[in-house]
Enzyme design. Sequence first.
Site, PDB file in Angstrom:
ATOM      1  N   ASP A 192      -3.452   1.644   0.848  1.00 19.56           N
ATOM      2  CA  ASP A 192      -2.559   0.719   1.569  1.00 19.56           C
ATOM      3  C   ASP A 192      -1.512   0.093   0.640  1.00 19.56           C
ATOM      4  O   ASP A 192      -0.521  -0.475   1.100  1.00 19.56           O
ATOM      5  CB  ASP A 192      -3.363  -0.377   2.282  1.00 19.56           C
ATOM      6  CG  ASP A 192      -4.205  -1.248   1.358  1.00 19.56           C
ATOM      7  OD1 ASP A 192      -4.217  -1.002   0.139  1.00 19.56           O
ATOM      8  OD2 ASP A 192      -4.871  -2.180   1.869  1.00 19.56           O
ATOM      9  N   GLU A 193      -1.731   0.213  -0.686  1.00 18.36           N
ATOM     10  CA  GLU A 193      -0.804  -0.445  -1.624  1.00 18.36           C
ATOM     11  C   GLU A 193       0.596   0.145  -1.571  1.00 18.36           C
ATOM     12  O   GLU A 193       1.544  -0.472  -2.046  1.00 18.36           O
ATOM     13  CB  GLU A 193      -1.344  -0.368  -3.057  1.00 18.36           C
ATOM     14  CG  GLU A 193      -2.702  -1.019  -3.185  1.00 18.36           C
ATOM     15  CD  GLU A 193      -3.085  -1.407  -4.606  1.00 18.36           C
ATOM     16  OE1 GLU A 193      -2.246  -1.315  -5.507  1.00 18.36           O
ATOM     17  OE2 GLU A 193      -4.235  -1.814  -4.784  1.00 18.36           O
TER      18      GLU A 193
END
Length: 378
Positions: free
Chosen positions: A136-137
């Site tokens: 998700d980064e």
Amino acid sequence: MKRTIIITGGAGFIGSHVVRLFVNKYPEYHIINVDKLTYAGNLANLKDVEDKPNYTFVHADICDFDTIYALMQRVHVDGIIHLAAESHVDRSIKDPFTFAKTNVMGTLSLLQAAKLYWESLPEGFEGKRFYHISTDEVYGALQMTHPEGIQPPFTTKASSGEHHLAYGEQFFTEDLKYQPHSPYSAAKASSDHFVRAYHDTYGLPTIVTNCSNNYGPYQFPEKLIPLFINNIRHRKPLPVYGKGENVRDWLYVEDHARAIDVIFHRGTIAETYNIGGFNEWKNIDIIRVLIATTDRLLGRPEGADDDLITYVTDRAGHDLRYAIDSSKLQRELGWEPSLQFEEGIEKTVRWYLDNQDWMDNVTSGDYMKYYEDMYKNR
Ligand code: NAD
Ligand code: DAU
């Protein structure tokens, strides 16, 4: 159905759970774990499956195109689940080149090898699958518009315990623009783009998933949760970056592995799925849970180790808030986390306390000596 699946990075934290799940659940598949055994790879993570007839370990670097291509031809690979990567943000700040090499060039080498091998078959890409595991980064950081917390839009088992607040209205959805901030997330974002480019340009049957922070057994103790459990046990300071206000969205690692299983088998080619349990925590709150749980399980009095909390200089470019919207995956493929967060954390702390040998082997570096001996004696 018989299938040969290469899982890269299978000796690491998440990879070892994926290998274990596939080896045990699909005896008809041949599971090939391709791992370079960097500092983060540990074959002790797979002791319980290493003798299974449908499991093979191959010591190789994904950046080594010739070796990877030859391996794919030799084993007649049908599916690839790609987890191998440099994964720690703090290391990427000190050594970005290694992250670009492994995460970008390594992924490209796998893509090209799979494309060439599958194109050479009479059936071409039919029935084949290249599944890339991402983070998700890549979406960057979300605003914390509600520091006091609000009800999240969905409740899942992971978030249905006592703590189930969101710290803002916005979530990471699959259509969000990529805005990576760290060298780690920039390298992962680049690898995601290459995977999609191989679908769009050559028709390679790819899938990408972006998952939130994982926790559970066998995580390398440079990451927050295992590092802090071990430090609490040994009464060492707990280095909290900044004010401890950053928010992460935590998912039990076996639930990630279950999602990978569902998506590998039933996900739609060229799609992206976000994986998470709507389970946001401020670092400082999770640290307090870790102290309370570890102390209770060790029979120490309540509050005995609160003074280990030590605020230190913040991580450079520290993303404020991550929060995954996994409603697409839940709606389309029916996946949902199996564990309440309180159960998951209790299981995790207990596992690290019960497996001190594993932890000592890793923190002393002895697990690397084991490899040196293993290869010396060949
Ligand atoms: P990890 O660091 O624990 O394990 C990485 C594994 O990859 C190790 O076994 C290592 O030896 C292997 N590896 C590294 N470079 C290699 C190379 N050049 N060739 C072959 N093998 C190599 O990582 P993890 O936390 O298990 O993460 C696995 C994947 O999941 C990564 O792609 C990561 O970006 C992604 N991810 C992780 C999380 C998380 O919370 N840990 C969350 C979302 C996504
Ligand atoms: O969001 C998914 C990502 O989660 C994965 O892609 C990465 O591979 C994985 O490492 C993880 O990244 P984080 O940077 O969020 O995880 P880490 O455990 O390093 O840190 C979690 C939070 O705790 C983060 O806000 C930084 C903070 N922290 C971390 C450490 C190691 C501290 O305050 N002190 C520490 O010593």
